[in-house]
Design a protein around this motif. Structure first.
Motif, PDB file in Angstrom:
ATOM      1  N   ARG A  47       0.845  -1.191   0.000  1.00  0.00           N
ATOM      2  CA  ARG A  47       0.000   0.000   0.000  1.00  0.00           C
ATOM      3  C   ARG A  47       0.878   1.239   0.000  1.00  0.00           C
ATOM      4  NH1 ARG A  47      -3.885  -1.498   4.962  1.00  0.00           N
ATOM      5  NH2 ARG A  47      -4.910  -3.260   4.010  1.00  0.00           N
ATOM      6  N   SER A  48       0.600   2.144  -0.884  1.00  0.00           N
ATOM      7  CA  SER A  48       1.313   3.422  -0.902  1.00  0.00           C
ATOM      8  C   SER A  48       0.486   4.411  -1.704  1.00  0.00           C
ATOM      9  CB  SER A  48       2.717   3.267  -1.508  1.00  0.00           C
ATOM     10  OG  SER A  48       2.636   2.955  -2.873  1.00  0.00           O
ATOM     11  N   SER A  49       0.892   5.658  -1.654  1.00  0.00           N
ATOM     12  CA  SER A  49       0.134   6.678  -2.376  1.00  0.00           C
ATOM     13  C   SER A  49       0.276   6.512  -3.881  1.00  0.00           C
ATOM     14  CB  SER A  49       0.590   8.074  -1.950  1.00  0.00           C
ATOM     15  OG  SER A  49       1.960   8.226  -2.193  1.00  0.00           O
ATOM     16  N   THR A  50       1.387   5.959  -4.326  1.00  0.00           N
ATOM     17  CA  THR A  50       1.582   5.695  -5.751  1.00  0.00           C
ATOM     18  C   THR A  50       1.953   4.221  -5.924  1.00  0.00           C
ATOM     19  OG1 THR A  50       3.898   6.372  -5.627  1.00  0.00           O
ATOM     20  CG2 THR A  50       2.320   8.039  -6.295  1.00  0.00           C
ATOM     21  N   VAL A  51       1.135   3.498  -6.634  1.00  0.00           N
ATOM     22  CA  VAL A  51       1.373   2.077  -6.869  1.00  0.00           C
ATOM     23  C   VAL A  51       2.163   1.933  -8.158  1.00  0.00           C
ATOM     24  CG1 VAL A  51       0.273  -0.140  -7.276  1.00  0.00           C
ATOM     25  CG2 VAL A  51      -0.744   1.477  -5.679  1.00  0.00           C
TER      26      VAL A  51
ATOM     27  N   ASP B 221      -0.131  -4.634   3.848  1.00  0.00           N
ATOM     28  CA  ASP B 221       0.922  -4.018   4.653  1.00  0.00           C
ATOM     29  C   ASP B 221       1.612  -5.149   5.391  1.00  0.00           C
ATOM     30  OD1 ASP B 221       2.550  -2.738   6.437  1.00  0.00           O
ATOM     31  OD2 ASP B 221       0.994  -1.461   7.281  1.00  0.00           O
ATOM     32  N   LEU B 222       2.834  -5.484   5.007  1.00  0.00           N
ATOM     33  CA  LEU B 222       3.543  -6.617   5.586  1.00  0.00           C
ATOM     34  C   LEU B 222       3.945  -6.403   7.040  1.00  0.00           C
ATOM     35  CD1 LEU B 222       5.781  -7.749   2.599  1.00  0.00           C
ATOM     36  CD2 LEU B 222       3.683  -8.808   3.452  1.00  0.00           C
ATOM     37  N   LEU B 223       3.795  -5.185   7.551  1.00  0.00           N
ATOM     38  CA  LEU B 223       4.077  -4.941   8.957  1.00  0.00           C
ATOM     39  C   LEU B 223       2.816  -5.044   9.823  1.00  0.00           C
ATOM     40  CD1 LEU B 223       6.587  -1.969   8.650  1.00  0.00           C
ATOM     41  CD2 LEU B 223       7.079  -4.394   8.974  1.00  0.00           C
ATOM     42  N   ASP B 224       1.681  -5.291   9.185  1.00  0.00           N
ATOM     43  CA  ASP B 224       0.401  -5.399   9.891  1.00  0.00           C
ATOM     44  C   ASP B 224      -0.048  -6.859   9.853  1.00  0.00           C
ATOM     45  OD1 ASP B 224      -2.211  -5.373  10.790  1.00  0.00           O
ATOM     46  OD2 ASP B 224      -2.870  -3.775   9.443  1.00  0.00           O
TER      47      ASP B 224
ATOM     48  N   VAL C  25      -5.930 -11.353   4.579  1.00  0.00           N
ATOM     49  CA  VAL C  25      -5.694 -11.698   3.172  1.00  0.00           C
ATOM     50  C   VAL C  25      -5.536 -13.210   3.012  1.00  0.00           C
ATOM     51  CG1 VAL C  25      -4.040 -11.505   1.272  1.00  0.00           C
ATOM     52  CG2 VAL C  25      -4.755  -9.468   2.506  1.00  0.00           C
ATOM     53  N   LEU C  26      -4.818 -13.849   3.932  1.00  0.00           N
ATOM     54  CA  LEU C  26      -4.644 -15.299   3.855  1.00  0.00           C
ATOM     55  C   LEU C  26      -5.969 -16.028   4.057  1.00  0.00           C
ATOM     56  CD1 LEU C  26      -1.260 -15.746   5.742  1.00  0.00           C
ATOM     57  CD2 LEU C  26      -1.663 -15.902   3.276  1.00  0.00           C
TER      58      LEU C  26
ATOM     59  N   ASN D 169       7.252 -15.132  -0.214  1.00  0.00           N
ATOM     60  CA  ASN D 169       7.523 -13.747   0.143  1.00  0.00           C
ATOM     61  C   ASN D 169       8.737 -13.273  -0.646  1.00  0.00           C
ATOM     62  OD1 ASN D 169       7.913 -11.278   1.271  1.00  0.00           O
ATOM     63  ND2 ASN D 169       8.744 -12.054   3.191  1.00  0.00           N
ATOM     64  N   LEU D 170       8.505 -12.404  -1.598  1.00  0.00           N
ATOM     65  CA  LEU D 170       9.588 -11.864  -2.415  1.00  0.00           C
ATOM     66  C   LEU D 170       9.862 -10.397  -2.092  1.00  0.00           C
ATOM     67  CD1 LEU D 170       8.536 -13.461  -5.814  1.00  0.00           C
ATOM     68  CD2 LEU D 170      10.108 -14.366  -4.096  1.00  0.00           C
ATOM     69  N   ALA D 171       9.305  -9.939  -0.970  1.00  0.00           N
ATOM     70  CA  ALA D 171       9.496  -8.544  -0.564  1.00  0.00           C
ATOM     71  C   ALA D 171      10.896  -8.350  -0.004  1.00  0.00           C
ATOM     72  CB  ALA D 171       8.458  -8.158   0.484  1.00  0.00           C
ATOM     73  N   ALA D 172      11.406  -7.156  -0.190  1.00  0.00           N
ATOM     74  CA  ALA D 172      12.729  -6.815   0.330  1.00  0.00           C
ATOM     75  C   ALA D 172      12.786  -5.313   0.586  1.00  0.00           C
ATOM     76  CB  ALA D 172      13.811  -7.205  -0.675  1.00  0.00           C
ATOM     77  N   GLN D 173      13.731  -4.924   1.408  1.00  0.00           N
ATOM     78  CA  GLN D 173      13.959  -3.500   1.642  1.00  0.00           C
ATOM     79  C   GLN D 173      14.388  -2.879   0.315  1.00  0.00           C
ATOM     80  OE1 GLN D 173      13.258  -0.760   3.329  1.00  0.00           O
ATOM     81  NE2 GLN D 173      14.268  -1.390   5.198  1.00  0.00           N
ATOM     82  N   SER D 174      13.738  -1.803  -0.077  1.00  0.00           N
ATOM     83  CA  SER D 174      14.007  -1.199  -1.377  1.00  0.00           C
ATOM     84  C   SER D 174      15.411  -0.616  -1.489  1.00  0.00           C
ATOM     85  CB  SER D 174      12.997  -0.093  -1.668  1.00  0.00           C
ATOM     86  OG  SER D 174      11.712  -0.625  -1.746  1.00  0.00           O
TER      87      SER D 174
END
Length: 78
Positions: A6-10, A30-33, A40-41, A51-56
């Protein structure tokens, strides 16, 4: 099925480039929530989760070590 932050610009440009954006159902997450992740699950009931998320930016992980650490710990537990 896929998720996006989630962000202001996707930014889905890479999915457009690959020509697969219209083939995916995307949900904001939101992976921190943890509550959001559980909802969602429960809604999607996937057979597998990747999980393919990483710090940008590496610099951000040094500027915000607590957020980065919490994110890594939570993702590892899932």
């Amino acid at each position: 099925m896929g998720t996006f932050r989630r962000s202001s610009t996707v930014n889905l440009k890479r999915l457009d480039y690959l020509g697969i954006r219209d083939k995916l159902e995307l949900l904001p997450v939101d992976l921190l929530d943890l509550g959001n992740i559980i909802r969602v699950l429960e809604k999607t009931q996937p057979d597998e989760v990747y999980n393919l998320a990483a710090q940008s930016f590496v610099a951000v992980s040094f500027d915000q070590p607590i957020v980065s650490g919490n994110s890594l710990k939570r993702h590892s537990l899932m």
